[in-house]
Scaffold this active site. Structure first.
Site, PDB file in Angstrom:
ATOM      1  N   LYS A  13      16.871  76.583  78.389  1.00  0.00           N
ATOM      2  CA  LYS A  13      17.863  77.639  78.141  1.00  0.00           C
ATOM      3  C   LYS A  13      17.245  78.815  77.373  1.00  0.00           C
ATOM      4  CE  LYS A  13      20.796  74.953  75.878  1.00  0.00           C
ATOM      5  NZ  LYS A  13      20.115  73.629  75.839  1.00  0.00           N
ATOM      6  N   ARG A 127       6.752  70.056  73.331  1.00  0.00           N
ATOM      7  CA  ARG A 127       7.204  71.071  72.378  1.00  0.00           C
ATOM      8  C   ARG A 127       6.991  70.602  70.937  1.00  0.00           C
ATOM      9  NH1 ARG A 127      13.197  73.464  73.181  1.00  0.00           N
ATOM     10  NH2 ARG A 127      13.833  71.602  72.059  1.00  0.00           N
ATOM     11  N   ARG A 144      20.239  63.725  69.971  1.00  0.00           N
ATOM     12  CA  ARG A 144      20.713  65.027  70.469  1.00  0.00           C
ATOM     13  C   ARG A 144      21.238  64.907  71.902  1.00  0.00           C
ATOM     14  NH1 ARG A 144      15.595  68.447  69.759  1.00  0.00           N
ATOM     15  NH2 ARG A 144      16.837  70.216  70.478  1.00  0.00           N
TER      16      ARG A 144
HETATM   17  P1  AMP Z   1      19.252  73.939  69.623  1.00  0.00           P
HETATM   18  O1  AMP Z   1      18.087  74.782  69.235  1.00  0.00           O
HETATM   19  O2  AMP Z   1      20.301  74.678  70.410  1.00  0.00           O
HETATM   20  O3  AMP Z   1      18.844  72.653  70.313  1.00  0.00           O
HETATM   21  O4  AMP Z   1      19.976  73.511  68.258  1.00  0.00           O
HETATM   22  C1  AMP Z   1      19.296  72.786  67.265  1.00  0.00           C
HETATM   23  C2  AMP Z   1      20.318  72.060  66.387  1.00  0.00           C
HETATM   24  O5  AMP Z   1      21.172  73.011  65.751  1.00  0.00           O
HETATM   25  C3  AMP Z   1      21.270  71.127  67.124  1.00  0.00           C
HETATM   26  O6  AMP Z   1      20.727  69.834  67.339  1.00  0.00           O
HETATM   27  C4  AMP Z   1      22.465  71.092  66.176  1.00  0.00           C
HETATM   28  O7  AMP Z   1      22.208  70.270  65.050  1.00  0.00           O
HETATM   29  C5  AMP Z   1      22.517  72.535  65.688  1.00  0.00           C
HETATM   30  N1  AMP Z   1      23.345  73.389  66.576  1.00  0.00           N
HETATM   31  C6  AMP Z   1      22.925  74.433  67.341  1.00  0.00           C
HETATM   32  N2  AMP Z   1      23.936  74.981  68.020  1.00  0.00           N
HETATM   33  C7  AMP Z   1      25.049  74.267  67.687  1.00  0.00           C
HETATM   34  C8  AMP Z   1      26.409  74.328  68.082  1.00  0.00           C
HETATM   35  N3  AMP Z   1      26.859  75.250  68.969  1.00  0.00           N
HETATM   36  N4  AMP Z   1      27.268  73.422  67.526  1.00  0.00           N
HETATM   37  C9  AMP Z   1      26.851  72.523  66.618  1.00  0.00           C
HETATM   38  N5  AMP Z   1      25.578  72.383  66.218  1.00  0.00           N
HETATM   39  C10 AMP Z   1      24.667  73.253  66.749  1.00  0.00           C
END
Ligand code: AMP
Length: 189
Positions: A13, A127, A144
């Site tokens: 993404k 990564r 996750r």
């Molecule tokens: P990402 O980089 O999008 O994978 O986000 C890394 C971490 O940030 C996730 O595993 C969550 O702990 C937190 N996070 C990011 N976006 C959200 C969201 N929309 N809602 C809740 N937690 C989020």
């Protein structure tokens, strides 16, 4: 154009959002990037979310909804937004609809990147080696993924019902995935 890039962690993404930014001038809104920046800055918010992020859980809806609202206000004249990693729960999706409706816009398209689980694990392992993101370790990654399946995947039928969902093969080369997304953006709802 308001686009949600949808998919499990490590589906690509972020990479694709950056390409859309450079081609169309859209604003990328990645809640993960915002939360990581809060942690790096050592802010109170950063301290509050650190543990849940490191454990692979979801930060509370209120926190991420506030972050998105702030950015929508800041970029009120943007030609469009790419939501990357948001919404991740039904409540976030409803809040996004409200926030956009107040601005006279809506979610126009939801593009789901399809990547199978084996491929996700090998991407995230790479990564982890390259970027050293703590939450890319195998244990946290499986948490996750579980969160994605439990809390986020249920949004798919909602957007499908609204006729906004398109699926793109996320396993192809980066250029081919970008081409698939561009095509998905052109189809009329
Ligand atoms: P990402 O980089 O999008 O994978 O986000 C890394 C971490 O940030 C996730 O595993 C969550 O702990 C937190 N996070 C990011 N976006 C959200 C969201 N929309 N809602 C809740 N937690 C989020």
């Amino acid at each position: 154009m308001n686009l949600i890039l949808f998919g499990p962690p490590a589906a690509g993404k972020g990479t694709q959002a950056k390409r859309l930014v450079s081609h169309h001038g859209y604003i990328q809104l990645s809640t993960g990037d915002m939360l990581r920046a809060a942690r790096t800055s050592g802010s109170e918010l950063g301290l509050r979310v650190a543990r849940v992020m490191d454990e692979g859980g979801l930060v509370s809806d209120d926190i991420v909804i506030d972050l998105i609202e702030e950015q929508l206000e800041r970029h009120s004249h943007a030609p469009g937004f790419i939501f990357d990693g948001f919404p991740r729960t039904i409540r976030q999706a409803e809040a996004l609809d409200d926030l956009l409706a107040r601005r006279g816009t809506q979610v126009d398209r939801v593009v789901r990147l399809l990547v199978d689980e084996d491929q996700l694990v090998s991407r995230v392992t790479r990564r982890f080696e390259e970027e050293g993101r703590k939450d890319d370790n195998p244990v946290t990654f499986s948490a996750r993924l579980e969160k994605y399946n439990e809390d986020t995947a249920p949004l798919l039928p909602v957007y499908a019902e609204q006729g906004k969902l398109r699926e793109v093969d996320g396993m192809s080369a980066i250029d081919a995935v970008s081409a698939g997304i561009e095509q998905a953006l052109q189809v009329t709802v």
